[in-house]
Design an enzyme around this catalytic site. Structure first.
Site, PDB file in Angstrom:
ATOM      1  N   ASN A  11      -1.264   1.557 -12.332  1.00  0.00           N
ATOM      2  CA  ASN A  11      -0.931   0.552 -11.326  1.00  0.00           C
ATOM      3  C   ASN A  11      -2.206   0.297 -10.528  1.00  0.00           C
ATOM      4  OD1 ASN A  11       0.023  -0.946  -9.200  1.00  0.00           O
ATOM      5  ND2 ASN A  11       1.296   0.690  -8.327  1.00  0.00           N
ATOM      6  N   LYS A  13      -2.776  -1.897  -8.327  1.00  0.00           N
ATOM      7  CA  LYS A  13      -2.520  -2.393  -6.960  1.00  0.00           C
ATOM      8  C   LYS A  13      -3.437  -3.582  -6.645  1.00  0.00           C
ATOM      9  CE  LYS A  13      -0.797   2.151  -5.811  1.00  0.00           C
ATOM     10  NZ  LYS A  13      -0.461   3.142  -4.792  1.00  0.00           N
ATOM     11  N   HIS A  94       8.404  -0.663  -5.845  1.00  0.00           N
ATOM     12  CA  HIS A  94       7.363   0.286  -5.434  1.00  0.00           C
ATOM     13  C   HIS A  94       7.482   0.518  -3.928  1.00  0.00           C
ATOM     14  CE1 HIS A  94       3.484   2.048  -4.556  1.00  0.00           C
ATOM     15  NE2 HIS A  94       3.396   2.353  -5.844  1.00  0.00           N
ATOM     16  N   GLU A  96       5.373   0.650  -1.684  1.00  0.00           N
ATOM     17  CA  GLU A  96       4.547  -0.256  -0.867  1.00  0.00           C
ATOM     18  C   GLU A  96       5.245  -1.606  -0.699  1.00  0.00           C
ATOM     19  OE1 GLU A  96       0.960   0.351  -3.138  1.00  0.00           O
ATOM     20  OE2 GLU A  96       0.897   2.407  -2.379  1.00  0.00           O
ATOM     21  N   GLU A 164       8.536   8.533  -7.397  1.00  0.00           N
ATOM     22  CA  GLU A 164       7.283   8.602  -6.642  1.00  0.00           C
ATOM     23  C   GLU A 164       7.571   9.003  -5.204  1.00  0.00           C
ATOM     24  OE1 GLU A 164       4.044   5.992  -8.620  1.00  0.00           O
ATOM     25  OE2 GLU A 164       5.115   4.813  -7.147  1.00  0.00           O
ATOM     26  N   GLY A 170      -1.227   8.218  -3.076  1.00  0.00           N
ATOM     27  CA  GLY A 170      -2.546   7.926  -2.505  1.00  0.00           C
ATOM     28  C   GLY A 170      -3.009   8.948  -1.486  1.00  0.00           C
ATOM     29  N   SER A 204      -0.403  10.722  -6.750  1.00  0.00           N
ATOM     30  CA  SER A 204      -1.606  11.559  -6.865  1.00  0.00           C
ATOM     31  C   SER A 204      -1.717  12.284  -8.210  1.00  0.00           C
ATOM     32  CB  SER A 204      -1.697  12.547  -5.699  1.00  0.00           C
ATOM     33  OG  SER A 204      -1.815  11.844  -4.476  1.00  0.00           O
ATOM     34  N   GLY A 225      -1.855   5.524  -9.813  1.00  0.00           N
ATOM     35  CA  GLY A 225      -2.521   4.536  -8.976  1.00  0.00           C
ATOM     36  C   GLY A 225      -4.026   4.742  -8.987  1.00  0.00           C
ATOM     37  N   GLY A 226      -4.530   5.433  -7.967  1.00  0.00           N
ATOM     38  CA  GLY A 226      -5.978   5.596  -7.784  1.00  0.00           C
ATOM     39  C   GLY A 226      -6.737   6.016  -9.036  1.00  0.00           C
TER      40      GLY A 226
HETATM   41  P1  PGA Z   1      -1.537   7.221  -6.606  1.00  0.00           P
HETATM   42  O1  PGA Z   1      -0.496   5.988  -6.639  1.00  0.00           O
HETATM   43  O2  PGA Z   1      -1.672   7.717  -8.026  1.00  0.00           O
HETATM   44  O3  PGA Z   1      -2.816   6.602  -6.071  1.00  0.00           O
HETATM   45  O4  PGA Z   1      -0.966   8.240  -5.702  1.00  0.00           O
HETATM   46  C1  PGA Z   1       0.668   6.036  -7.440  1.00  0.00           C
HETATM   47  C2  PGA Z   1       1.463   4.777  -7.264  1.00  0.00           C
HETATM   48  O5  PGA Z   1       1.520   4.249  -6.141  1.00  0.00           O
HETATM   49  O6  PGA Z   1       2.047   4.258  -8.231  1.00  0.00           O
END
Ligand code: PGA
Length: 243
Positions: A11, A13, A94, A96, A164, A170, A204, A225-226
């Site tokens: 992802n 983002k 998600h 967010e 999640e 993050g 994470s 994500g990251g």
């Molecule tokens: P992250 O994000 O791996 O940066 O924690 C995961 C996500 O929001 O799908």
């Protein structure tokens, strides 16, 4: 029932520009071609570029879609547009989106219906906040989000669940294997009518914790994500899942 192939989804983002997206996609050509399904979800504006140079073995996904199929909805993107663009998957719900765009369980369910209608596979995110976990509500919150999403169009293959925990996204704080096992077992129980539906973990996920998490019971992959923005890290996570 045999476990499904692991599914590793990046992802991205709201990150990247044309140059960095091209570089990342080119580096992802080194991904292993065995035993694991892979997907990339870039920002809407990078879908076309990504689709044109999508590395072999990857699915293309988007990060959201409208609940409407077309019409006067300025700024929105419909599921049928995503399908037309070459997407096979879409992330919905998600945290967010739930948090920054006040998306409710009801809105997410209507987006799911629109996505299924267009033939997209939905990656539905569920997860509790830190306060909800600390007050013992984690399982109740996740069950509520999940049950609201189990609309009639859901099948074991057109929907993937991503657990999640919001406090792990993050932040570098990964859920313990025990927390993941417990929550995934609860989710699996709620999904008893949908044998073989995948349940991903997200929050994470990094190369150093991927192997342990990916091989926990009822964990069928990861939403990353990251670490999906760095080819070497994303490839290491894919490798860990492919073993
Ligand atoms: P992250 O994000 O791996 O940066 O924690 C995961 C996500 O929001 O799908």
């Amino acid at each position: 029932m045999e476990s499904p192939r692991k599914f590793i989804c990046g992802n991205w983002k709201m990150n990247g520009d044309i140059t960095s997206v091209q570089t990342l996609l080119s580096d992802l050509r080194a991904a292993p071609q065995k035993g694991v399904d892979m997907c990339i979800c870039p920002a809407f504006v990078h879908l076309s570029l990504t689709q044109s140079v999508l590395p072999e073995g990857f699915f293309l996904g988007a990060q959201d879609c409208s609940a409407q199929q077309n019409g006067a909805f300025t700024g929105d993107i419909s599921a049928s547009m995503l399908k037309d663009m070459g997407c096979s998957h879409v992330i919905l719900g998600h945290s967010e989106r739930r948090h920054y765009h006040a998306e409710t369980d009801e809105l997410i369910a209507s987006k799911m219906a629109a996505a299924h209608d267009s033939g997209l596979v939905v990656i539905l995110c569920v997860g509790e906040t830190l306060t909800e976990r600390e007050t013992g509500q984690a399982e109740a919150i996740v069950s509520r989000q999940l049950k609201a999403a189990l609309i009639p169009s859901v099948t074991a293959t057109n929907t993937i669940i991503a657990y999640e925990p919001v406090w792990a996204i993050g932040t570098g704080k990964v859920a313990s294997r025990q927390d993941v096992e417990t929550m995934h077992a609860t989710i699996r129980k709620t999904l008893d009518k949908y044998a073989g539906m995948r349940i991903l973990y997200g929050g994470s996920v990094k190369p150093d914790n991927a192997a342990e998490l990916m091989h926990a019971p009822n964990v069928d992959g990861a939403l990353v994500g990251g670490a999906s923005l760095k080819a070497d890290q994303f490839l290491a996570i894919i490798e860990a899942a492919a073993v």
